[in-house]
Write an enzyme that holds these catalytic residues in place. Structure first.
Site, PDB file in Angstrom:
ATOM      1  N   PRO A   1      57.661  22.293  29.174  1.00 20.79           N
ATOM      2  CG  PRO A   1      59.520  23.280  30.154  1.00 20.79           C
ATOM      3  CD  PRO A   1      58.322  23.568  29.343  1.00 20.79           C
ATOM      4  CD  GLU A   2      53.277  19.108  32.047  1.00 20.80           C
ATOM      5  OE1 GLU A   2      53.187  18.806  33.244  1.00 20.80           O
ATOM      6  OE2 GLU A   2      52.622  20.028  31.530  1.00 20.80           O
TER       7      GLU A   2
ATOM      8  CE  LYS B   1      55.282  21.189  35.450  1.00 24.00           C
ATOM      9  NZ  LYS B   1      54.194  21.773  34.654  1.00 24.00           N
TER      10      LYS B   1
ATOM     11  CG  HIS C   1      63.507  33.439  21.366  1.00 25.22           C
ATOM     12  ND1 HIS C   1      62.945  34.685  21.164  1.00 25.22           N
ATOM     13  CD2 HIS C   1      63.021  32.653  20.381  1.00 25.22           C
ATOM     14  CE1 HIS C   1      62.142  34.636  20.122  1.00 25.22           C
ATOM     15  NE2 HIS C   1      62.165  33.422  19.615  1.00 25.22           N
TER      16      HIS C   1
ATOM     17  NE  ARG D   1      55.113  30.516  24.651  1.00 27.74           N
ATOM     18  CZ  ARG D   1      54.116  29.643  24.577  1.00 27.74           C
ATOM     19  NH1 ARG D   1      52.948  29.960  25.055  1.00 27.74           N
ATOM     20  NH2 ARG D   1      54.304  28.470  24.038  1.00 27.74           N
TER      21      ARG D   1
ATOM     22  NE  ARG E   1      46.765  27.346  33.223  1.00 26.73           N
ATOM     23  CZ  ARG E   1      46.828  28.581  33.641  1.00 26.73           C
ATOM     24  NH1 ARG E   1      45.718  29.261  33.809  1.00 26.73           N
ATOM     25  NH2 ARG E   1      47.969  29.163  33.894  1.00 26.73           N
TER      26      ARG E   1
END
EC number: 3.2.2.23
Length: 306
Positions: free
Chosen positions: A2-3, A61, A95, A132, A291
């Site tokens: 999610p941005e 966020k 999850h 995660r 990254r």
DNA sequence: CCCCTGTCCTGCCTGC
DNA sequence: TGCAGGCAGGACAGGG
């Protein structure tokens, strides 16, 4: 992942389907999902029991809902988190980490599962699902005074700078902070104490739009360059929000804003070897801080000393 | 104080 | 076919 625009979609979903409801009980199915709540899972559930959730706020966020008693429920989706508003009879997600039930979530009568909901959101519960487990929920005291106190900003967010979509974001303050830093521009964009809500993807997108190489020193940024960069960040986020911002509208949909549209509107990120949409030069990828950085070697010239 | 690196976690993808 | 290893990513602890 999610941005910021997707998190904003989640915020709207929370405000519509969750704000104003009163918690009965909370079930923590994975301790890691409440690891930022230092007092532990039992205390987390205790602090939510009986409270009525206030409006939904967002900074970068992060999401939070004031609990009306000087504390707020704080959430972060991390890399794979989702907040779902689900009817009780929907089977648990693989999850599922946290479940929050509300007073208007009537238990189905025995032998009569799946009866119609009493109210619009009645019969639903809030679920935090996260493959995660980088994300999580927690309850914190709010900052004691100032404008942040009025919205119940959780104390751990006190050092987080406003994001570029907030009214409180001050371009002059950001520019001066940028100039004081001895670092490079992309590092600065990912530094939450300078500007929040810009992740790896949108940093690359905004730098491409601004024709700035990720390794440019912040000390070389001029006021107009900063203004242009901020404008491009807002554009990238605004475009995504316009594209995905309506997907929260129906009940029982996950409020996570996953629309798939977001990926398609990217100009450089993930486009290694494909032509730059401005000049046709092939986009390159460089390993960067464990990254990747994607850039056009022609539009975005590297600084002389790298 | 400032800056930077490593770490957390799991599923997917690639290559042997 | 199976398995190892790389990769993805936000935030923060801790090292220099």
């Amino acid at each position: 992942m999610p941005e910021l625009p997707e998190v904003e979609v989640v915020r709207r979903g929370l405000e519509r389907w969750v704000s104003g409801r009163t918690v009965t009980d909370t079930e923590v199915l994975h301790p890691r999902a409440v690891r930022r709540h230092l007092a532990g899972a039992a205390d987390f559930a205790d602090r939510l029991r009986g409270v009525t959730l206030g409006p939904a706020y967002r900074r970068g966020k992060y999401l939070w809902l004031p609990l009306g008693n000087g504390t707020s429920l704080l959430g972060h989706l991390g890399m794979s988190g989702q907040l779902l508003v689900q009817p009780q009879n929907v089977p648990d997600e693989a999850h599922l980490r946290i479940r929050v039930r509300f007073t208007d979530t009537a238990a189905p009568a025995a032998g009569e599962a799946g009866t119609s909901a009493a109210g619009e959101a009645g019969g639903t519960e809030l679920r935090f699902v996260d493959q995660r487990t980088f994300g999580g929920l927690s309850v914190h005291d709010c900052v004691p005074d100032g404008p942040d106190a009025a919205v119940g900003l959780p104390l751990p967010l006190a050092h987080i700078a406003p994001d570029p979509l907030e009214k409180a974001f001050d371009e002059d303050v950001f520019h001066e902070a940028l100039r004081r830093r001895r670092t490079t521009i992309k590092r600065a964009l990912l530094d939450q104490s300078l500007i929040s809500g810009v992740g790896n993807i949108y940093a690359d997108e905004a730098l491409w739009r601004s024709k700035l190489h990720y390794d440019r020193p912040t000390a070389a940024m001029t006021r107009p360059r900063t203004a242009e960069l901020i404008a491009h960040i807002r554009e990238v986020m605004g475009d995504a929000l316009a594209a995905g911002g309506t997907s929260f509208d129906s009940l029982y949909v996950n409020v996570n804003g996953e629309s798939g549209y977001f990926d398609r509107s990217l100009d450089v990120y993930g486009r290694e070897g494909e032509p730059c949409r401005r000049c046709g030069t092939l986009i390159r990828r460089r390993p960067w801080m464990n990254r990747s950085s994607y850039f056009c070697p022609r539009c975005q010239r590297p600084p002389r000393v790298s």
